[in-house]
Design an enzyme around this catalytic site. Structure first.
Site, short mmCIF file in Angstrom:
data_model
loop_
_atom_site.label_atom_id
_atom_site.label_comp_id
_atom_site.label_asym_id
_atom_site.label_seq_id
_atom_site.Cartn_x
_atom_site.Cartn_y
_atom_site.Cartn_z
N CYS A 64 65.84 15.83 -67.01
CA CYS A 64 65.12 16.53 -67.70
C CYS A 64 65.48 16.99 -69.12
O CYS A 64 65.31 17.76 -69.79
CB CYS A 64 64.02 17.69 -66.88
SG CYS A 64 63.42 17.14 -65.38
N GLY A 72 76.45 12.01 -55.92
CA GLY A 72 75.63 13.47 -55.83
C GLY A 72 75.48 13.89 -54.58
O GLY A 72 75.91 15.17 -54.13
N LYS A 75 68.86 17.85 -69.39
CA LYS A 75 70.29 18.64 -69.79
C LYS A 75 71.28 17.80 -70.84
O LYS A 75 71.79 18.07 -71.42
CB LYS A 75 70.20 18.73 -68.11
CG LYS A 75 71.29 20.37 -68.51
CD LYS A 75 71.37 20.95 -66.84
CE LYS A 75 71.20 20.24 -65.73
NZ LYS A 75 72.89 19.95 -65.79
N ASP A 109 76.34 19.72 -66.80
CA ASP A 109 76.46 20.03 -65.56
C ASP A 109 76.51 21.12 -64.65
O ASP A 109 75.60 22.15 -64.04
CB ASP A 109 76.54 19.34 -64.62
CG ASP A 109 75.70 18.63 -63.31
OD1 ASP A 109 74.07 18.78 -63.95
OD2 ASP A 109 76.06 18.26 -62.43
N ARG A 136 60.31 19.83 -66.26
CA ARG A 136 59.27 18.53 -66.87
C ARG A 136 57.77 19.04 -66.28
O ARG A 136 56.82 19.43 -65.72
CB ARG A 136 59.64 17.20 -65.96
CG ARG A 136 59.07 15.84 -65.99
CD ARG A 136 59.05 15.00 -65.54
NE ARG A 136 60.71 14.96 -65.88
CZ ARG A 136 61.03 14.08 -67.05
NH1 ARG A 136 60.13 12.80 -67.05
NH2 ARG A 136 62.76 13.52 -67.41
#
Ligand code: SPV
Ligand code: MN
Length: 619
Positions: free
Chosen positions: A269, A219, A271, A286, A415
């Site tokens: 969460c 990331g 996806k 994403d 969430r």
């Protein structure tokens, strides 16, 4: 060019000059001079070149082969397991306003700092240069991109996750507006970055360059992922389209009907699990680009692979992922536990926890603790798998359509243990953007460094990636929809609602039912109940869907619990959101304040009439 030539063998130099783009050559020369690598490899996307990168990853120790053919493992350092939000900053020129809430640094100051960090940083190392297309090849959606990195793991990951771009660069010739990513792992010990105090991710939206140094976690380093997304949001805002943090799937309705849905959820969460749900087809999990084409919202997946969370993947809940990652496909596992037999284990994998193995902390045994006395789990919570979409049996046939697919619905989720109902439809586009997308709050997860479980504001699940003022971003989203002739419906979902006993009110599979219901709503096949914050499903429709799709009985008591309108929580939430936008200042469109205030008033009137907690039959 002489400098580049001196560091390339003749075949690599030939691959580069084939491109004939002076802007590209200038960019590469400048950074070769700064980074000072020992040698340069140019990837032309041929199978030999991709194989070279894979082999280098093994040779350098950045990856290790596992028992199953095609599988490798990569470890990031113990303090390099997630996105570093604190050290990810936008370089701000004097004339650009990023508004409040974004992490910024003066451009000159930031450039001085990152140039100093990167000076000579690749001394003795190999520089990999790869070309990609963000979005389908030969598509008006797409953006060419070049990656410079000294990490074979990063180059390898990108070859799995993105469409090849070398031929595209040749076709474009002297083209200026490509995205540029410069990454170095910095000093390594045992194949992991050690100068973590000098970890930086600096983003220059004027030049479309992102710098990343002294980190390996995907990331922070895979330029085309969240680094390109930040550039994409800025570019889109100037050109009238959208870059969003969304999955994209085909949801299958009656009689072979397919309706495309895109959904934004914060990291960890649900996806990817929504995109990979049984019975439906995946386009992406994403990042998407959305454009208005002849009055309709068209959308493409920017990527062509998944960098997915592996925690809790099991054959019951995630059959398709389970099958794909157990087959001999090309997969990079990161930050999992590797056993003596060179198999992988992750938290939540069925079966016994191995007695020992190697993980991101080195040699691991049960009960191992870190220096602060906290238990080290066998795999990291943010451990991941990297895989190309083609390895999934549920890939949607339109996944690579250069025109994208038309979206029927947009979903926003977070969430949220106590406020939103499991699924709800907004009254219209603006109501959806304001009360759902712009109002997402989510409890923090292990996808970013820092404490987990803290409720945080995260508009469109995109806060970490916004490269324009938040209020302006909301305004652009509102206007984008208003300009459409055919607006997608907007929904919210909440997979994380809990009862008074602290237990989840829904099972993981329930999301299949919500998706089917939303598909029916987009096509006007079922009615709904207006609960004054939006429309919720009727019990009978859900009962039928559960029966048919999940083969389970959906009890009226469960429906009533799940779909109770929780007025005190909803009002508190509106107050929190109003305050956040008020504090942000003047960029936020007025409609957000009026719409949220009106929603609050409606809830207060309702509470006076019917009480704090209202079950669906009272509407
Ligand atoms: C996320 O955290 O949202 C991801 C993984 O998709 S990362 O590449 O870290 O952004
Ligand atoms: Mn993401």
């Amino acid at each position: 060019m002489e400098l580049i030539k001196s560091k390339c063998d003749s075949s690599n130099f030939k691959k580069l000059v084939e491109i004939k783009n002076m802007y590209l050559f200038d960019f590469i020369s400048k950074f070769v001079k700064l980074l000072n690598p020992e040698s340069i490899f140019i990837c032309n996307d041929s199978s030999e070149d991709i194989q070279y990168i894979r082999d280098r990853a093994i040779k350098t120790g950045e990856e290790e082969k596992l028992t199953v053919e095609g599988h490798t493992v990569h470890f990031d350092g113990i303090n390099d397991q997630a996105r570093d939000k604190k050290k990810t900053k936008f370089l701000v020129p004097k004339n650009i306003n990023f508004g409040k809430g974004l992490n910024t640094i003066d451009k000159n100051e930031g450039l001085d700092e990152i140039y100093e960090i990167m000076d000579n940083i690749m001394n003795g190392r190999e520089l990999f240069i790869s070309f990609f297309s963000l979005g389908p090849n030969d598509s008006k959606f797409s953006i060419p991109a070049v990656q410079l990195t000294d990490s074979s793991y990063v180059a390898h990951s990108e070859s799995i996750l993105y469409r090849p771009g070398y031929i595209g660069f040749i076709k474009l010739g002297d083209y200026e507006k490509f995205f540029k990513f410069v990454h170095s792992e910095g000093k390594l010990e045992k194949s992991v970055s050690v100068n973590i105090d000098k970890r930086r991710i600096y983003i220059d939206v004027e030049e479309d360059i992102v710098y990343s140094a002294n980190t390996q976690y995907g990331g922070n380093t895979i330029g085309l992922k969240k680094l390109a997304m930040r550039l994409g949001i800025n570019k889109a805002s100037k050109e009238g389209w959208l870059t969003e943090h969304m999955f994209l799937s085909g949801i299958h309705g009656p009689k072979d009907r397919v309706t495309y849905f895109a959904g934004a959820f914060p990291s960890m969460c649900g996806k990817t699990s929504t995109a990979m749900i049984t019975g439906e087809t995946i386009v992406g999990d994403d990042i998407v680009y959305i454009r208005n084409i002849n009055g309709r919202a068209h959308i493409v997946n920017v990527e062509i692979g998944v960098f997915g969370i592996i925690k809790d993947i099991n054959p019951e809940d995630d059959k398709l992922i389970w099958t794909a990652i157990n087959n001999p496909n090309e997969i990079i596992f990161s930050n999992v536990l590797v056993t003596e037999e060179k198999n992988v284990y992750w938290i939540g994998k069925p079966g016994e926890v191995p007695k020992k193995g190697i993980n991101y902390s080195g040699l691991w045994e049960p009960e191992k603790r870190d220096s602060s006395g906290n238990e080290i789990t066998p795999s990291h919570k943010n451990a991941r798998f990297t895989i190309n979409l083609k390895n999934f049996s549920n890939i949607d046939p339109e996944y690579d359509n250069p025109e994208g697919v038309q979206i029927g619905g947009i979903i926003y989720g977070g969430r949220d243990s106590d406020t939103w109902v499991p699924v709800q439809e907004s009254y219209d586009w603006v109501h959806g953007i304001v009360t759902m997308g712009a109002s997402i709050e989510s409890e923090t997860t292990a996808a970013t460094l820092g404490k987990t479980g803290v409720r945080t504001f995260n508009p469109m699940s995109n806060l970490d990636f916004l490269s324009i003022p938040i209020g302006k971003y909301i305004d652009i989203n509102i206007k984008f929809g208003q300009a459409l002739e055919n607006q997608p419906k907007i929904f919210s979902v909440n997979y994380f609602l809990k009862g008074s006993d602290g237990k989840f009110l829904n099972k993981k599979v329930d999301k299949r039912a919500w998706l089917k219901w939303m598909e029916l709503r987009v096509n006007n096949d079922v009615g709904a109940i207006d609960i004054e914050t939006g429309f919720i499903p009727k019990y009978d429709d859900l009962r039928d869907i559960f029966n048919e799709i999940i083969n389970s009985e959906y009890k009226i008591e469960d429906y009533n619990k799940q779909f109770t309108l929780r007025i005190p929580e909803n009002i508190s939430k509106i107050d929190r959101i109003l305050k956040i936008y008020k504090d942000l200042g003047k960029e936020t469109p007025e409609i957000l304040f009026t719409m949220l205030s009106k929603q609050k008033e409606k809830l207060q009137v309702l509470r006076d009439k019917k009480g704090d907690y209202i079950t669906p039959e009272l509407f």
